[in-house]
Scaffold this motif. Structure first.
Motif, PDB file in Angstrom:
ATOM      1  N   MET A   1       0.914  -1.299  -0.150  1.00  0.00           N
ATOM      2  CA  MET A   1       0.055  -0.003  -0.109  1.00  0.00           C
ATOM      3  C   MET A   1       1.013   1.467  -0.080  1.00  0.00           C
ATOM      4  N   ARG A  43       3.673  -0.930   5.381  1.00  0.00           N
ATOM      5  CA  ARG A  43       3.011  -2.365   5.730  1.00  0.00           C
ATOM      6  C   ARG A  43       1.496  -1.966   6.475  1.00  0.00           C
ATOM      7  N   PRO A  44       0.570  -2.563   6.636  1.00  0.00           N
ATOM      8  CA  PRO A  44      -0.463  -2.346   7.380  1.00  0.00           C
ATOM      9  C   PRO A  44      -0.363  -1.845   8.797  1.00  0.00           C
ATOM     10  N   GLU A  45       0.764  -2.289   9.605  1.00  0.00           N
ATOM     11  CA  GLU A  45       1.077  -1.991  10.763  1.00  0.00           C
ATOM     12  C   GLU A  45       1.404  -0.207  10.818  1.00  0.00           C
ATOM     13  N   LEU A  47       0.556   1.831   8.391  1.00  0.00           N
ATOM     14  CA  LEU A  47      -0.507   2.520   7.786  1.00  0.00           C
ATOM     15  C   LEU A  47      -1.457   2.870   9.081  1.00  0.00           C
ATOM     16  N   GLY A  48      -1.605   1.784   9.855  1.00  0.00           N
ATOM     17  CA  GLY A  48      -2.513   2.057  11.009  1.00  0.00           C
ATOM     18  C   GLY A  48      -1.916   3.119  12.113  1.00  0.00           C
ATOM     19  N   PRO A  58      -7.817   4.421   8.223  1.00  0.00           N
ATOM     20  CA  PRO A  58      -6.757   4.197   7.081  1.00  0.00           C
ATOM     21  C   PRO A  58      -7.095   4.311   5.741  1.00  0.00           C
ATOM     22  N   GLU A  59      -8.171   3.731   5.228  1.00  0.00           N
ATOM     23  CA  GLU A  59      -8.674   3.873   4.045  1.00  0.00           C
ATOM     24  C   GLU A  59      -8.767   5.554   3.461  1.00  0.00           C
TER      25      GLU A  59
END
Length: 63
Positions: A1, A43-45, A47-48, A58-59
């Motif tokens: 992302m 990474r998702p972490e 982004l969070g 996040p989106e």
């Protein structure tokens, strides 16, 4: 992302913070924050952490 640099920059302006302050609030290094702002995948972490620091979902800040 990938982070949407424009959206993140606008949110930073709204909160009157710079990239170093955002990195501190997100609990990441300035180098990491700079890399993702310059187009590196995150990474998702991460982004969070960034979305939490900016008080958004996040989106709202991904491309």
């Amino acid at each position: 992302m990938r982070l949407n640099r424009t959206k993140v920059s606008l949110l930073m302006a709204k909160l009157v913070i710079n990239q170093a302050t955002l990195a501190d609030k997100a609990g990441v290094s300035r180098q990491t924050m700079s890399a993702v702002m310059n187009g590196r995948n995150c990474r998702p972490e991460l982004l969070g952490k960034v979305s939490k620091a900016l008080n958004v979902e996040p989106e709202e800040i991904i491309e």
